[in-house]
Write an enzyme that holds these catalytic residues in place. Structure first.
Site, PDB file in Angstrom:
ATOM      1  N   ASP A   1      17.690  33.587  12.908  1.00  0.00           N
ATOM      2  CA  ASP A   1      16.553  33.353  14.178  1.00  0.00           C
ATOM      3  C   ASP A   1      16.925  34.547  14.957  1.00  0.00           C
ATOM      4  O   ASP A   1      18.371  34.043  15.329  1.00  0.00           O
ATOM      5  CB  ASP A   1      16.802  31.888  14.010  1.00  0.00           C
ATOM      6  CG  ASP A   1      15.560  31.666  15.102  1.00  0.00           C
ATOM      7  OD1 ASP A   1      15.443  32.418  15.503  1.00  0.00           O
ATOM      8  OD2 ASP A   1      15.272  30.379  14.259  1.00  0.00           O
TER       9      ASP A   1
ATOM     10  N   ILE B   1      19.330  29.748  19.221  1.00  0.00           N
ATOM     11  CA  ILE B   1      19.809  28.165  19.535  1.00  0.00           C
ATOM     12  C   ILE B   1      18.637  28.267  20.558  1.00  0.00           C
ATOM     13  O   ILE B   1      17.450  28.168  21.708  1.00  0.00           O
ATOM     14  CB  ILE B   1      20.879  27.057  19.747  1.00  0.00           C
ATOM     15  CG1 ILE B   1      22.145  28.303  19.168  1.00  0.00           C
ATOM     16  CG2 ILE B   1      20.455  25.794  20.722  1.00  0.00           C
ATOM     17  CD1 ILE B   1      23.435  27.485  19.906  1.00  0.00           C
ATOM     18  N   HIS B   2      16.983  26.983  20.044  1.00  0.00           N
ATOM     19  CA  HIS B   2      16.264  26.956  20.412  1.00  0.00           C
ATOM     20  C   HIS B   2      15.543  25.351  19.658  1.00  0.00           C
ATOM     21  O   HIS B   2      16.475  24.997  19.503  1.00  0.00           O
ATOM     22  CB  HIS B   2      15.119  27.952  20.468  1.00  0.00           C
ATOM     23  CG  HIS B   2      14.844  28.602  18.791  1.00  0.00           C
ATOM     24  ND1 HIS B   2      13.540  27.464  19.083  1.00  0.00           N
ATOM     25  CD2 HIS B   2      15.397  28.926  18.378  1.00  0.00           C
ATOM     26  CE1 HIS B   2      14.116  28.660  16.917  1.00  0.00           C
ATOM     27  NE2 HIS B   2      14.895  29.027  17.189  1.00  0.00           N
ATOM     28  N   GLY B   3      14.263  25.508  20.189  1.00  0.00           N
ATOM     29  CA  GLY B   3      13.858  23.553  19.648  1.00  0.00           C
ATOM     30  C   GLY B   3      14.333  23.615  18.307  1.00  0.00           C
ATOM     31  O   GLY B   3      14.620  22.597  17.831  1.00  0.00           O
TER      32      GLY B   3
ATOM     33  N   ALA C   1      18.050  23.799  17.770  1.00  0.00           N
ATOM     34  CA  ALA C   1      19.023  23.003  17.972  1.00  0.00           C
ATOM     35  C   ALA C   1      18.295  21.466  18.064  1.00  0.00           C
ATOM     36  O   ALA C   1      18.941  20.486  17.420  1.00  0.00           O
ATOM     37  CB  ALA C   1      18.736  23.330  19.409  1.00  0.00           C
TER      38      ALA C   1
END
Length: 160
Positions: A8, A12-14, A17
């Site tokens: 990705d 780390i994102h929505g 996470a």
């Protein structure tokens, strides 16, 4: 223990996470990236994006491979995240057993070809995906847990 591996570009994102971490009951997220591991600013941003109660490691691939092979995460539920296939191929070549890689989001640039709405690859990425495939790694494309997984090599081969 490695529970999942995801490519990705946003690290780390929505989706990573919240959705993946929750769905897979992850206890540690490991970002594998030689450059990001050297950047205090990027690391602090990743810490902020990591869900409460989940540990974070941001490591260059050689140290990540060494730690995994030494069994340092055997008692944890590990999600490995990388921006592109490059460092994951390096892990495999170092002897880390990656069974499956979920190819999530890879951004568009002047040198990329679109494989899906959210996955764009350049010549180097294509080479590395083919190498991972030769090593017996199963490559899938699944943006969020609710989506069904597609065979990534089939998608890649349709385009080129």
């Amino acid at each position: 223990m490695i529970i999942a591996v995801r490519i990705d570009g946003r690290l780390i994102h929505g989706q990573v996470a919240n959705l993946w971490t929750t769905k897979l009951n992850i206890t540690r997220i490991m970002v594998v990236d030689d450059e990001v591991s050297q950047s205090a600013i990027e690391k602090s941003g990743l810490k902020l994006a990591t869900p409460a109660g989940v540990k974070l490691s941001v490591l260059p691939y050689a140290r990540a491979a060494e730690n995994i092979l030494a069994g340092r995460y055997d008692s944890q539920r590990l999600l490995i995240v990388a921006k592109k296939p490059h460092y994951l191929l390096k892990l495999v070549e170092a002897g880390v057993p990656l069974e499956e890689i979920n190819v999530g989001n890879m951004s568009q640039s002047d040198t990329t070809t679109s494989i899906t709405r959210s996955v764009n690859v350049d010549e180097q990425d294509i080479f590395e995906f083919k190498e991972l495939n030769k090593h017996g790694v199963h490559l899938i494309h699944q943006m969020v847990p609710a989506d069904s997984a597609e065979d990534f090599m089939e998608l890649l081969n349709k385009k080129g």
